[in-house]
Design a protein around this motif. Structure first.
Motif, mmCIF file in Angstrom:
data_model
loop_
_atom_site.group_PDB
_atom_site.id
_atom_site.type_symbol
_atom_site.label_atom_id
_atom_site.label_comp_id
_atom_site.label_asym_id
_atom_site.label_seq_id
_atom_site.Cartn_x
_atom_site.Cartn_y
_atom_site.Cartn_z
ATOM 1 N N ASP A 3 -1.007 -4.081 -4.362
ATOM 2 C CA ASP A 3 -0.101 -3.212 -3.632
ATOM 3 C C ASP A 3 0.654 -4.015 -2.588
ATOM 4 O O ASP A 3 0.204 -5.064 -2.119
ATOM 5 C CB ASP A 3 -0.868 -2.102 -2.915
ATOM 6 C CG ASP A 3 -1.432 -1.054 -3.863
ATOM 7 O OD1 ASP A 3 -1.212 -1.183 -5.085
ATOM 8 O OD2 ASP A 3 -2.093 -0.132 -3.381
ATOM 9 N N ASP A 36 2.654 -1.075 -6.373
ATOM 10 C CA ASP A 36 2.778 0.148 -5.597
ATOM 11 C C ASP A 36 3.043 -0.177 -4.129
ATOM 12 O O ASP A 36 2.727 -1.279 -3.649
ATOM 13 C CB ASP A 36 1.494 0.978 -5.689
ATOM 14 C CG ASP A 36 1.346 1.697 -7.018
ATOM 15 O OD1 ASP A 36 2.341 1.752 -7.777
ATOM 16 O OD2 ASP A 36 0.236 2.180 -7.305
ATOM 17 N N THR A 38 1.820 1.001 -0.508
ATOM 18 C CA THR A 38 0.770 1.736 0.188
ATOM 19 C C THR A 38 1.050 1.709 1.684
ATOM 20 O O THR A 38 1.145 0.630 2.285
ATOM 21 C CB THR A 38 -0.617 1.122 -0.080
ATOM 22 O OG1 THR A 38 -0.934 1.287 -1.462
ATOM 23 C CG2 THR A 38 -1.692 1.807 0.749
ATOM 24 N N PHE A 54 4.626 9.537 2.375
ATOM 25 C CA PHE A 54 4.800 9.854 0.949
ATOM 26 C C PHE A 54 6.253 10.223 0.658
ATOM 27 O O PHE A 54 6.846 9.766 -0.325
ATOM 28 C CB PHE A 54 3.880 11.007 0.548
ATOM 29 C CG PHE A 54 2.457 10.619 0.267
ATOM 30 C CD1 PHE A 54 2.152 9.760 -0.784
ATOM 31 C CD2 PHE A 54 1.415 11.118 1.035
ATOM 32 C CE1 PHE A 54 0.839 9.403 -1.062
ATOM 33 C CE2 PHE A 54 0.101 10.766 0.770
ATOM 34 C CZ PHE A 54 -0.192 9.908 -0.284
ATOM 35 N N ASP A 59 3.623 5.227 -2.448
ATOM 36 C CA ASP A 59 2.841 5.722 -3.581
ATOM 37 C C ASP A 59 1.446 6.163 -3.135
ATOM 38 O O ASP A 59 0.859 7.071 -3.725
ATOM 39 C CB ASP A 59 2.707 4.631 -4.643
ATOM 40 C CG ASP A 59 4.048 4.174 -5.178
ATOM 41 O OD1 ASP A 59 4.746 4.996 -5.801
ATOM 42 O OD2 ASP A 59 4.415 2.999 -4.961
ATOM 43 N N ASN A 60 0.928 5.498 -2.116
ATOM 44 C CA ASN A 60 -0.400 5.792 -1.585
ATOM 45 C C ASN A 60 -0.350 5.708 -0.061
ATOM 46 O O ASN A 60 0.505 5.007 0.509
ATOM 47 C CB ASN A 60 -1.441 4.775 -2.095
ATOM 48 C CG ASN A 60 -1.319 4.510 -3.577
ATOM 49 O OD1 ASN A 60 -1.633 5.362 -4.394
ATOM 50 N ND2 ASN A 60 -0.832 3.313 -3.938
ATOM 51 N N LEU A 62 -3.149 5.051 3.120
ATOM 52 C CA LEU A 62 -4.470 4.799 3.678
ATOM 53 C C LEU A 62 -4.355 4.889 5.189
ATOM 54 O O LEU A 62 -3.327 4.486 5.762
ATOM 55 C CB LEU A 62 -4.971 3.402 3.297
ATOM 56 C CG LEU A 62 -5.129 3.091 1.808
ATOM 57 C CD1 LEU A 62 -5.511 1.627 1.632
ATOM 58 C CD2 LEU A 62 -6.184 3.998 1.185
ATOM 59 N N ASN A 88 -8.981 -3.797 0.115
ATOM 60 C CA ASN A 88 -8.048 -3.440 -0.948
ATOM 61 C C ASN A 88 -7.251 -4.618 -1.516
ATOM 62 O O ASN A 88 -6.583 -4.456 -2.535
ATOM 63 C CB ASN A 88 -7.076 -2.371 -0.429
ATOM 64 C CG ASN A 88 -7.769 -1.058 -0.122
ATOM 65 O OD1 ASN A 88 -7.960 -0.227 -0.996
ATOM 66 N ND2 ASN A 88 -8.149 -0.870 1.145
ATOM 67 N N GLY A 171 1.516 13.583 -1.760
ATOM 68 C CA GLY A 171 0.261 12.979 -2.185
ATOM 69 C C GLY A 171 -0.844 13.265 -1.186
ATOM 70 O O GLY A 171 -0.625 13.928 -0.167
ATOM 71 N N ALA A 173 -3.602 11.572 1.314
ATOM 72 C CA ALA A 173 -3.971 10.346 2.007
ATOM 73 C C ALA A 173 -5.476 10.116 1.923
ATOM 74 O O ALA A 173 -6.266 11.067 1.816
ATOM 75 C CB ALA A 173 -3.530 10.407 3.461
ATOM 76 N N GLU A 174 -5.861 8.866 1.996
ATOM 77 C CA GLU A 174 -7.277 8.489 2.039
ATOM 78 C C GLU A 174 -7.583 7.996 3.448
ATOM 79 O O GLU A 174 -6.976 7.033 3.922
ATOM 80 C CB GLU A 174 -7.562 7.388 1.016
ATOM 81 C CG GLU A 174 -9.006 6.933 0.985
ATOM 82 C CD GLU A 174 -9.256 5.841 -0.025
ATOM 83 O OE1 GLU A 174 -10.243 5.084 0.141
ATOM 84 O OE2 GLU A 174 -8.453 5.718 -0.983
#
Length: 324
Positions: A3, A36, A38, A54, A59-60, A62, A88, A171, A173-174
């Protein structure tokens, strides 16, 4: 798949402009690399910021949402970004070149022993690595550089890249827990003193700057008046700041702010290399100086050899007529 990480800075629940520019640049290089994007979102009550990331093309996402991150402290933020990077293994970490962004970049580079390139004004892909173009030698030259064998950490100069556009993307989130507890943080934020008035130099699209030629503190009045008509910011040379004519927050140059506005009007500024280092990437530079041999004219797109006190009122009147 690796990423491209983007450190997303926010204020009052909104992504700051330089981070939007960084997201836009990341999207371009990530698409070329087949990777991606992130977003890394840190702060307190930043769910909306994650949603915005997003929307602006990530795409992601964190991040960490915790009270210890309510105010920026690099000893709280830096370890979290380091952990996310180590867990990651992204190919690159892009960060907007704000004060906080530069702190985070340096912290993570030291923690991970990664390569760090600062103040990039252009990015390209070469042999599956990101090539950054950045100014060197007080911005007299531009240098192309690549970090070959480690995580690439790159800070991006304000207003050098087009901001990301809203995509409607959504999306989940983490989120992770903070790395450092409040009791272990050595810095405590006890309050803030708000800056009164004025536009941020680093975000301004138009800057009107004064140099030694303004003659004194009162000489900045026509500078301020023209800036107000143009909805711009007021800049200054180091000589005027050192003389006490205007506060340091207005200083443009190697020891002040680095700016890249659409229009930079230099009034009574001779154009020492230290000043040029802070403004030479402006898209259009207009110089007003009585000395036809002033170095600023070698950099300016347009030059006016005249007394600034004759020219500025005429410019102000002309712009008022055109802009209403």
């Amino acid at each position: 798949m690796s990423d491209i990480f983007v450190y997303v800075e926010s204020q009052n629940g909104k992504i700051v402009p330089v981070s939007l520019e960084t997201l836009g640049a990341a999207r371009i290089v990530a698409d070329e690399l087949g990777e991606d994007v992130t977003a890394v979102v840190l702060g307190s009550d930043v769910t909306a910021v994650a949603e915005a990331a997003f929307d602006y093309g990530a795409d992601n996402v964190l991040g960490c949402d915790d009270e210890t991150l309510k105010e920026f402290r690099v000893e709280a933020y830096g370890p979290i970004v380091t952990q996310l990077v180590e867990d990651n293994d992204p190919s690159a970490l892009l960060i907007g070149s704000s004060t906080a962004g530069r702190d985070v970049a340096a912290w993570v580079a030291a923690d991970t022993e990664a390569g760090l390139m600062t103040e990039a004004v252009s990015l390209a892909v070469e042999d599956d690595r990101i090539k950054a173009t950045r100014p060197v030698y007080a911005a007299k030259l531009l240098c192309d550089a690549v970090i070959p064998d480690s995580l690439q950490i790159i800070t991006l100069r304000n207003r050098a890249f087009a901001p990301a556009e809203a995509t409607g993307n959504t999306g989940d989130a983490e989120w992770i827990d903070p790395v450092v507890d409040e009791d272990d943080l050595t810095t405590k934020v006890t309050g803030f003193k708000a800056k009164e008035g004025g536009m941020s130099l680093t975000e301004a699209t138009i800057i009107v700057s004064g140099g030694r030629g303004v003659g004194g503190p009162e000489g900045f009045e026509p500078i301020r008046q023209l800036a107000a008509v143009l909805n711009g910011a007021v800049g200054a040379s180091r000589a005027t700041v050192d003389a006490g004519w205007i506060p340091y927050e207005h200083q443009v140059g190697q020891t002040g702010k680095t700016v890249s506005p659409d229009l930079y009007i230099a009034c009574g500024i001779s154009g020492a290399i230290q000043h040029q280092a802070g403004m030479r990437t402006a898209k259009i530079i207009v110089a007003i100086n009585k000395d036809a041999e002033a170095p600023i004219f070698s950099l300016a797109h347009y030059g006016i050899v005249a007394d600034l006190f004759d020219i500025l009122p005429a410019l102000e009147e002309a712009f008022q007529e055109r802009l209403g």
